[in-house]
Design a protein around this motif. Structure first.
Motif, PDB file in Angstrom:
ATOM      1  N   ALA A 258     -60.340  73.713  31.813  1.00 50.25           N
ATOM      2  CA  ALA A 258     -60.827  74.141  33.131  1.00 50.25           C
ATOM      3  C   ALA A 258     -61.893  75.209  32.921  1.00 50.25           C
ATOM      4  CB  ALA A 258     -59.691  74.686  33.974  1.00 50.25           C
ATOM      5  N   LYS A 259     -63.039  75.010  33.562  1.00 49.84           N
ATOM      6  CA  LYS A 259     -64.101  76.005  33.493  1.00 49.84           C
ATOM      7  C   LYS A 259     -63.808  77.086  34.525  1.00 49.84           C
ATOM      8  CE  LYS A 259     -68.719  76.470  32.082  1.00 49.84           C
ATOM      9  NZ  LYS A 259     -69.695  75.770  31.258  1.00 49.84           N
ATOM     10  N   ARG A 260     -63.736  78.329  34.078  1.00 50.79           N
ATOM     11  CA  ARG A 260     -63.377  79.420  34.974  1.00 50.79           C
ATOM     12  C   ARG A 260     -64.620  79.988  35.661  1.00 50.79           C
ATOM     13  NH1 ARG A 260     -58.988  83.300  32.367  1.00 50.79           N
ATOM     14  NH2 ARG A 260     -60.700  83.993  31.031  1.00 50.79           N
ATOM     15  N   ALA A 261     -64.383  80.818  36.659  1.00 50.56           N
ATOM     16  CA  ALA A 261     -65.479  81.349  37.475  1.00 50.56           C
ATOM     17  C   ALA A 261     -66.504  82.097  36.636  1.00 50.56           C
ATOM     18  CB  ALA A 261     -64.915  82.255  38.572  1.00 50.56           C
ATOM     19  N   GLY A 262     -66.061  82.762  35.581  1.00 49.98           N
ATOM     20  CA  GLY A 262     -66.970  83.520  34.729  1.00 49.98           C
ATOM     21  C   GLY A 262     -67.758  82.669  33.750  1.00 49.98           C
ATOM     22  N   GLY A 263     -67.479  81.356  33.718  1.00 50.62           N
ATOM     23  CA  GLY A 263     -68.210  80.454  32.836  1.00 50.62           C
ATOM     24  C   GLY A 263     -67.480  80.093  31.566  1.00 50.62           C
ATOM     25  N   ASP A 264     -66.428  80.858  31.197  1.00 50.65           N
ATOM     26  CA  ASP A 264     -65.692  80.531  29.984  1.00 50.65           C
ATOM     27  C   ASP A 264     -64.678  79.418  30.281  1.00 50.65           C
ATOM     28  OD1 ASP A 264     -64.162  82.153  31.618  1.00 50.65           O
ATOM     29  OD2 ASP A 264     -63.052  83.047  29.966  1.00 50.65           O
ATOM     30  N   TRP A 265     -64.010  78.967  29.227  1.00 51.47           N
ATOM     31  CA  TRP A 265     -63.089  77.838  29.341  1.00 51.47           C
ATOM     32  C   TRP A 265     -61.652  78.286  29.146  1.00 51.47           C
ATOM     33  CZ3 TRP A 265     -64.821  73.042  30.662  1.00 51.47           C
ATOM     34  CH2 TRP A 265     -66.175  72.773  30.496  1.00 51.47           C
ATOM     35  N   TYR A 301     -58.573  80.382  25.231  1.00 51.41           N
ATOM     36  CA  TYR A 301     -59.733  80.715  26.047  1.00 51.41           C
ATOM     37  C   TYR A 301     -60.970  80.694  25.157  1.00 51.41           C
ATOM     38  CZ  TYR A 301     -56.090  82.121  29.250  1.00 51.41           C
ATOM     39  OH  TYR A 301     -54.983  82.112  30.065  1.00 51.41           O
ATOM     40  N   PHE A 302     -61.904  79.794  25.476  1.00 47.43           N
ATOM     41  CA  PHE A 302     -63.109  79.597  24.685  1.00 47.43           C
ATOM     42  C   PHE A 302     -64.317  80.176  25.424  1.00 47.43           C
ATOM     43  CE2 PHE A 302     -60.199  76.424  23.158  1.00 47.43           C
ATOM     44  CZ  PHE A 302     -60.510  76.234  21.816  1.00 47.43           C
ATOM     45  N   PRO A 303     -65.323  80.677  24.694  1.00 47.44           N
ATOM     46  CA  PRO A 303     -66.538  81.200  25.331  1.00 47.44           C
ATOM     47  C   PRO A 303     -67.296  80.102  26.078  1.00 47.44           C
ATOM     48  CG  PRO A 303     -66.414  81.861  23.023  1.00 47.44           C
ATOM     49  CD  PRO A 303     -65.352  80.832  23.231  1.00 47.44           C
ATOM     50  N   TYR A 304     -68.146  80.502  27.002  1.00 48.04           N
ATOM     51  CA  TYR A 304     -68.925  79.563  27.817  1.00 48.04           C
ATOM     52  C   TYR A 304     -69.844  78.690  26.972  1.00 48.04           C
ATOM     53  CZ  TYR A 304     -72.943  82.636  27.165  1.00 48.04           C
ATOM     54  OH  TYR A 304     -73.962  83.369  26.608  1.00 48.04           O
ATOM     55  N   SER A 305     -70.201  79.168  25.764  1.00 51.64           N
ATOM     56  CA  SER A 305     -71.141  78.429  24.914  1.00 51.64           C
ATOM     57  C   SER A 305     -70.539  77.140  24.362  1.00 51.64           C
ATOM     58  CB  SER A 305     -71.605  79.310  23.753  1.00 51.64           C
ATOM     59  OG  SER A 305     -70.498  79.787  23.005  1.00 51.64           O
ATOM     60  N   GLN A 310     -66.790  70.049  21.988  1.00 52.44           N
ATOM     61  CA  GLN A 310     -66.532  70.988  20.899  1.00 52.44           C
ATOM     62  C   GLN A 310     -65.110  71.529  20.952  1.00 52.44           C
ATOM     63  OE1 GLN A 310     -69.906  73.578  21.826  1.00 52.44           O
ATOM     64  NE2 GLN A 310     -70.726  73.216  19.771  1.00 52.44           N
ATOM     65  N   ILE A 311     -64.634  71.804  22.170  1.00 51.80           N
ATOM     66  CA  ILE A 311     -63.263  72.299  22.310  1.00 51.80           C
ATOM     67  C   ILE A 311     -62.275  71.252  21.812  1.00 51.80           C
ATOM     68  CG2 ILE A 311     -61.490  72.925  24.000  1.00 51.80           C
ATOM     69  CD1 ILE A 311     -63.728  74.204  25.669  1.00 51.80           C
ATOM     70  N   ARG A 312     -62.496  70.003  22.230  1.00 51.23           N
ATOM     71  CA  ARG A 312     -61.584  68.931  21.816  1.00 51.23           C
ATOM     72  C   ARG A 312     -61.609  68.746  20.304  1.00 51.23           C
ATOM     73  NH1 ARG A 312     -61.987  63.279  21.554  1.00 51.23           N
ATOM     74  NH2 ARG A 312     -64.142  63.361  22.284  1.00 51.23           N
ATOM     75  N   GLU A 313     -62.798  68.751  19.709  1.00 50.77           N
ATOM     76  CA  GLU A 313     -62.903  68.588  18.262  1.00 50.77           C
ATOM     77  C   GLU A 313     -62.280  69.758  17.512  1.00 50.77           C
ATOM     78  OE1 GLU A 313     -67.059  68.026  17.676  1.00 50.77           O
ATOM     79  OE2 GLU A 313     -67.036  65.907  18.273  1.00 50.77           O
ATOM     80  N   THR A 314     -62.404  70.962  18.067  1.00 51.58           N
ATOM     81  CA  THR A 314     -61.788  72.136  17.453  1.00 51.58           C
ATOM     82  C   THR A 314     -60.270  72.012  17.441  1.00 51.58           C
ATOM     83  OG1 THR A 314     -63.623  73.567  18.159  1.00 51.58           O
ATOM     84  CG2 THR A 314     -61.560  74.651  17.587  1.00 51.58           C
ATOM     85  N   VAL A 315     -59.702  71.550  18.552  1.00 56.77           N
ATOM     86  CA  VAL A 315     -58.257  71.371  18.631  1.00 56.77           C
ATOM     87  C   VAL A 315     -57.789  70.268  17.685  1.00 56.77           C
ATOM     88  CG1 VAL A 315     -56.359  70.685  20.146  1.00 56.77           C
ATOM     89  CG2 VAL A 315     -58.105  72.260  20.983  1.00 56.77           C
ATOM     90  N   LEU A 316     -58.535  69.178  17.616  1.00 58.60           N
ATOM     91  CA  LEU A 316     -58.169  68.092  16.696  1.00 58.60           C
ATOM     92  C   LEU A 316     -58.200  68.554  15.246  1.00 58.60           C
ATOM     93  CD1 LEU A 316     -60.038  65.083  18.364  1.00 58.60           C
ATOM     94  CD2 LEU A 316     -57.559  65.297  18.032  1.00 58.60           C
TER      95      LEU A 316
END
Length: 343
Positions: A258-265, A301-305, A310-316
């Motif tokens: 989920a993308k949060r209001a501040g832009g991060d994940w 919690y991942f940065p907006y960048s 990328q998040i999915r590949e990082t978790v895998l």
């Protein structure tokens, strides 16, 4: 009041810091009611893991009394500052139930951590055991039904139907709306309007679940990934429970971004064998990636960048690393001894 026996003892503001889910909100409400008889002004912050360190440090620097419930800091520097400020015999001010907190800080005298129940029940039990004035004891006793509902929800027991309705109210009204309700009325009994609205939400939630199922990105037996926009806040536990418990071929890990209001994940993780907590331990670095939680219910919690891919590949990659780490060695001691026999 927590803070007794510490450098924070003389200050005249209590800061309650808690999480944004049902457990966090009920914990905050219990802390508000239990400490209200002191007459101190009370500040309440409902936060995520990415914000809790700064909130704790700001309170420490302002020399406020502090109660932290259902989450804890991510940076070692914050803990170092807590250890520096508090004396050898402080009244505990951290009440949590997450395994990551238990593993690292359960030996601290300023923390009460119990992984067998929700944070609200951890604090509720402590209040009952320590004794208190008649007014405080009454509100603690009166809130017992709500504490049990919260425990049913947070531990995914599914024994109390109202627990899903209460979580639905958190989604409908937001954590602050439910906190205001519980400050004005701590009763666990839902009004007719509350029950009707929550039930309607749950019914619509089932429809969202059917749509979200079509959007799952599945990677073998390892991961079921749901992207942003398919589910709402508060859907995650129920939806992932369906994926993990009702799918004929369930994945090892379910993740919802989920993308949060501040832009991060925010990435919610669920598992059934402790994998979610292990992934958080592998990936969180306290700088770019933060997180925490239980063995089977955790968040990163991942940065907006970062992109969702990328998040999915990082978790895998972390799943593969954990699998390799936990696999038994290919060469056993027996193999080594066999080799020695031939020398």
């Amino acid at each position: 009041i927590c803070g007794e026996g510490s450098l924070l003892q003389t200050e005249n503001l209590l800061h309650i810091i808690s999480h944004t889910d049902l457990d966090g909100v009920v914990s905050a409400a219990l802390a508000w009611h239990a400490n209200r008889p002191s007459g101190l002004p009370i500040k309440v912050s409902l936060l995520g893991y990415g914000e809790v360190d700064n909130a704790i440090l700001e309170s420490l620097n302002s020399r406020n009394k502090l109660i932290v419930l259902d989450l804890f800091c991510q940076r070692d520097q914050t803990v170092d500052e807590i250890d520096r400020i508090f004396t050898d015999e402080p009244c505990p001010f951290v009440f949590d139930h997450h395994k990551s907190t238990y593993d690292r800080y359960s030996n601290r005298k300023w923390a009460v951590v119990d992984t067998t129940c929700c944070a609200a029940m951890v604090y509720w039990k402590w209040l009952r055991e320590k004794g208190s004035d008649i007014t405080t004891r009454k509100i603690v006793d009166d809130m017992e039904p709500l504490i049990k509902i919260t425990n049913d929800r947070d531990l995914w027991l599914g024994e109390i139907p109202e627990s899903r309705l209460w979580q639905g109210l958190v989604t409908l009204c937001g954590p602050w709306g439910v906190l205001m309700r519980l400050v004005s009325d701590p009763s666990a009994k839902l009004t007719f309007g509350e029950r009707e609205s929550a039930q309607n939400f749950v019914d619509r939630q089932e429809e969202r679940f059917e749509q979200a199922k079509t959007g799952i990105v599945r990677t073998g037996d390892d991961l079921a990934f749901v992207g942003d926009g398919l589910l709402e806040f508060g859907d995650v536990s129920d939806f992932c429970g369906l994926v993990l418990d009702r799918d004929p071929n369930p994945p090892k890990l379910a993740a919802v971004s989920a993308k949060r209001a501040g832009g991060d994940w925010a990435l919610s993780l669920r598992s059934r064998d402790g994998l979610a907590g292990k992934i958080v331990t592998l990936l969180k670095d306290g700088k770019k990636i933060r997180g925490g939680g239980h063995g089977d219910a955790a968040a990163l919690y991942f940065p907006y960048s970062y992109s969702e891919q990328q998040i999915r590949e990082t978790v895998l990659a972390a799943i593969r690393q954990e699998r390799e780490r936990s696999e038994p060695p290919k060469v056993t001691l027996g193999d080594l001894f066999k080799g020695l026999d031939k020398i």
